[in-house]
Design a protein around this motif. Structure first.
Motif, PDB file in Angstrom:
ATOM      1  N   ASP A   1       9.550   3.213  11.378  1.00  0.00           N
ATOM      2  CA  ASP A   1       9.166   1.874  10.926  1.00  0.00           C
ATOM      3  C   ASP A   1       9.363   1.668   9.430  1.00  0.00           C
ATOM      4  N   VAL A   2       9.060   2.691   8.650  1.00  0.00           N
ATOM      5  CA  VAL A   2       8.923   2.470   7.216  1.00  0.00           C
ATOM      6  C   VAL A   2      10.116   2.975   6.403  1.00  0.00           C
ATOM      7  N   GLY A   3      10.614   4.156   6.739  1.00  0.00           N
ATOM      8  CA  GLY A   3      11.729   4.688   5.969  1.00  0.00           C
ATOM      9  C   GLY A   3      11.732   6.210   5.991  1.00  0.00           C
ATOM     10  N   ASN A   4      12.362   6.817   4.977  1.00  0.00           N
ATOM     11  CA  ASN A   4      12.428   8.272   4.969  1.00  0.00           C
ATOM     12  C   ASN A   4      12.423   8.798   3.545  1.00  0.00           C
ATOM     13  N   VAL A   5      12.196  10.113   3.414  1.00  0.00           N
ATOM     14  CA  VAL A   5      12.183  10.757   2.111  1.00  0.00           C
ATOM     15  C   VAL A   5      12.905  12.093   2.219  1.00  0.00           C
ATOM     16  N   GLU A   6      13.587  12.444   1.150  1.00  0.00           N
ATOM     17  CA  GLU A   6      14.314  13.718   1.115  1.00  0.00           C
ATOM     18  C   GLU A   6      14.114  14.289  -0.285  1.00  0.00           C
TER      19      GLU A   6
ATOM     20  N   SER B   1      13.624  11.487  -3.251  1.00  0.00           N
ATOM     21  CA  SER B   1      14.320  10.236  -2.977  1.00  0.00           C
ATOM     22  C   SER B   1      13.747   9.599  -1.709  1.00  0.00           C
ATOM     23  N   PHE B   2      13.149   8.427  -1.869  1.00  0.00           N
ATOM     24  CA  PHE B   2      12.584   7.693  -0.733  1.00  0.00           C
ATOM     25  C   PHE B   2      13.488   6.519  -0.393  1.00  0.00           C
ATOM     26  N   THR B   3      13.684   6.266   0.901  1.00  0.00           N
ATOM     27  CA  THR B   3      14.363   5.048   1.331  1.00  0.00           C
ATOM     28  C   THR B   3      13.392   4.275   2.204  1.00  0.00           C
ATOM     29  N   ILE B   4      13.031   3.049   1.796  1.00  0.00           N
ATOM     30  CA  ILE B   4      12.086   2.278   2.611  1.00  0.00           C
ATOM     31  C   ILE B   4      12.642   0.885   2.892  1.00  0.00           C
ATOM     32  N   ASN B   5      12.105   0.283   3.964  1.00  0.00           N
ATOM     33  CA  ASN B   5      12.585  -1.019   4.407  1.00  0.00           C
ATOM     34  C   ASN B   5      11.817  -2.126   3.694  1.00  0.00           C
TER      35      ASN B   5
ATOM     36  N   ARG C   1       0.839  -1.198   0.000  1.00  0.00           N
ATOM     37  CA  ARG C   1       0.000   0.000   0.000  1.00  0.00           C
ATOM     38  C   ARG C   1       0.876   1.251   0.000  1.00  0.00           C
ATOM     39  N   PHE C   2       1.881   1.209   0.863  1.00  0.00           N
ATOM     40  CA  PHE C   2       2.736   2.355   1.043  1.00  0.00           C
ATOM     41  C   PHE C   2       3.600   2.609  -0.207  1.00  0.00           C
TER      42      PHE C   2
ATOM     43  N   LEU D   1       3.646  11.360   3.157  1.00  0.00           N
ATOM     44  CA  LEU D   1       3.435   9.910   3.095  1.00  0.00           C
ATOM     45  C   LEU D   1       4.207   9.225   4.216  1.00  0.00           C
TER      46      LEU D   1
ATOM     47  N   ARG E   1       4.278  14.297  -0.866  1.00  0.00           N
ATOM     48  CA  ARG E   1       5.213  13.169  -0.846  1.00  0.00           C
ATOM     49  C   ARG E   1       5.828  12.994   0.540  1.00  0.00           C
TER      50      ARG E   1
ATOM     51  N   ASP F   1       1.433   4.143  -2.872  1.00  0.00           N
ATOM     52  CA  ASP F   1       1.207   5.578  -2.613  1.00  0.00           C
ATOM     53  C   ASP F   1       2.407   6.402  -3.073  1.00  0.00           C
ATOM     54  N   ILE F   2       3.600   5.905  -2.761  1.00  0.00           N
ATOM     55  CA  ILE F   2       4.819   6.630  -3.138  1.00  0.00           C
ATOM     56  C   ILE F   2       4.911   6.739  -4.659  1.00  0.00           C
TER      57      ILE F   2
ATOM     58  N   ARG G   1       2.785   9.252  -6.350  1.00  0.00           N
ATOM     59  CA  ARG G   1       3.036  10.666  -6.058  1.00  0.00           C
ATOM     60  C   ARG G   1       4.397  11.152  -6.551  1.00  0.00           C
TER      61      ARG G   1
END
Lengths: 379, 379
Positions: free
Chosen positions: B308-313, A111-115, A79-80, B279, B276, A83-84, A87
């Protein structure tokens, strides 16, 4: 694992695969979307254990603008991640697995960093080794689904009735669903006979999702059966569903072969009248409307009543009256579902008595599609 | 009471009046719609005690095809009556009060009989005797509403903040709303001065409904104030709202007059970036995004993070940098509401420090519209 892809093409397949992904699953990894980058292209997989969908974005399809820089696999929170992707600012996105299962998604300046999760822990899809398959036009298969799933039971008390019963015999495909109050049966003649006969029950929920995935482009749908799974193939998309186990009740004996009163209606006009009558019945405890038929006087009248609010009466435009006069009560919601499934056509309703099930068929094809509704005793 | 009317014209006004009718009211008769047939036409009234809407379908307007056969009044269950009218088969409908408060609604072959209520028991609408009124173009008034109601409080703990504070002084109309975390202030210069100054608080909920009723045809909106009520007149439609009692806090001193850092953004592009970043912040407990500004290096960067999920820049496209470098954190949802209210324009954001409220204004008109957001302390 690293690739760049066109965002529009990617989102389209992401949406398809997401149909199978539920956030309510008890198996945590199934909340994720599996991505596999290979020489052939990018494969997306989603599953809720009942339904699994797999699709491939081919590297050689120029619309995908797919460039796989390094191969590999990852599972990302569906889901997450979705969404990213929706967008992101640019037409393309780049996805790269960096350290461990950390995944970087970049597009323009964002720039997204996700686990992510280890793709090795994602369940394997069922293997369908049967070579026996039938192919139908997407529109025909969608119609068959939409005409039968309406009668599927929503109650888990008899799980077998939550599915549609498919029997394949020679060149005839028959689909039947019943919730024990109503029944819908649709028969299709196939261009070729299958080599083996089949008798399976496919969950209604799976068929609804499949029908949505078929879309409006009328693609061919190939159906392939194994012991406990069915695989539908639509172009590059694979749709797996488990089958329901058990014996479906014998429904053929439920359909009356004789009648004492018959009458014909325009399905659309009758639907509007039933919708009006149900406004009153919905305000009442027992949600029932009453139909009176007088073949001698050529009149058909519908009544709805709610002690608190009021009542409605409407004389219906009907033709083809035959047989005896009759007064019968039924749940208008079953009638509405049935009438909607016919579309714009003239239907014939055949009654035996006020307490026996009655049947609805399109006058133009009275053998391949039949709806049956059980009346309600009100006296 | 008996009349025939064109169903399309009737449904349009029924929908307008229904905005004021709630099924949750504690006063049973207010779940009803009041109909009054007179020589002039058919008057419809709906009310939830806070908002009342009255509209007339004139007998001399040929579109209404209104024929009043006998005058009178009745109150009918609104939701249910509306459902019936929308489902009737013909272009016209006839409504007749028969015995007592029983009402017959007929159209084509369909005939409904429903139980009404005595119109004498319906509450009277407030009397607005003030002769002082101002008139604004519908589009201007809608914009003013939509730009300010976003900052209205949704918490009932300080009821006064659930309204928009209107002050009318000379030829200047000022509207301010704040939920104590953010503030929105809009000023309009009127073509003529009002004869008296006014200071009232109109519930945000009323303004939202009013804004919807104004529609897209840009009709004139007349606003007339009394002690505890306001009446808006839009053509043949009257919209009454109660006013909130009490003193609105003095908001003028909240708006900073100086700044240490300013920067300009395209409102639409900044909105996409904030969406963004949010999110990630939405997955986090404290829903905060961080903005860093470096006027010397001419860079602006937004950060979102969820453990929990991550980060965005993301580096933002910005211009007009002035002053000192700054790092500030805020609730992205407040920023999104503010940015949407500006539409397609360039905005200037002015900061004083990481802990003081900052302001947003359109660069093309820096005095008549201002949004203020309080940052969040994260250290």
């Amino acid at each position: 694992m690293k690739f760049t892809i066109n965002r529009t093409a990617f989102i389209k397949e992401l949406n398809n695969v997401s149909r199978a992904i539920s956030s309510k699953t008890t198996i945590p990894i199934l909340t994720g979307l599996k991505l596999v980058a290979s020489e052939v292209g990018l494969t997306l997989t989603g599953s809720d254990a009942d339904i699994s969908i797999e699709t491939i974005l081919h590297a050689d399809n120029p619309d995908n603008q797919l460039a796989v820089e390094s191969m590999g696999a990852i599972v990302l929170p569906a889901r997450f991640f979705s969404d990213i992707v929706k967008r992101l600012p640019e037409d393309n996105l780049t996805l790269a697995v960096t350290e461990g299962f950390q995944t970087e998604i970049t597009s323009g300046n964002a720039s997204f960093t996700i686990n992510g999760l280890d793709a090795n822990n994602y369940p394997h899809l069922p293997e369908i080794d049967g070579t026996d398959s039938i192919t139908l036009a997407g529109n025909v298969f969608k119609e068959l689904i939409n005409q039968t799933v309406i009668a599927v039971s929503t109650q888990e008390s008899r799980p077998i009735l939550t599915g549609v019963h498919f029997t394949l015999s020679g060149n005839e495909l028959m689909a039947v669903a019943t919730d024990s109050h109503r029944l819908s049966q649709r028969r299709i003649t196939l261009p070729e006979s299958a080599s083996t006969d089949h008798d399976v029950i496919i969950p209604g929920k799976s068929l609804v999702e499949l029908s949505r995935m078929i879309g409006d482009d009328n693609p061919d749908v190939e159906m392939r059966l194994s012991e406990n799974q069915v695989l539908f193939t639509i172009g590059d998309r694979l749709f797996y569903s488990r089958l329901l186990e058990g014996n479906y009740p014998d429904t053929s004996r439920l359909i009356p072969t004789e009648s004492t009163t018959t009458v014909e209606f325009d399905a659309h006009a009758l639907l509007s009248s039933i919708e009006r009558a149900s406004l009153l019945s919905h305000e009442s405890r027992n949600n029932v409307v009453k139909l009176t038929l007088d073949p001698a006087g050529k009149t058909a009248t519908i009544f709805g009543n709610s002690p608190d609010v009021g009542n409605v009466e409407e004389e219906l435009a009907a033709s083809g009256f035959e047989g005896e006069s009759l007064e019968i009560s039924f749940n208008p919601d079953y009638m509405k579902d049935a009438l909607r499934s016919f579309g714009q056509t003239v239907i014939r309703i055949a009654f035996t008595s006020a307490l026996r099930p009655f049947t609805l068929v399109p006058t133009e094809d009275q053998t391949n599609f039949i709806q049956l509704i059980t009346p309600v005793r009100t006296f």
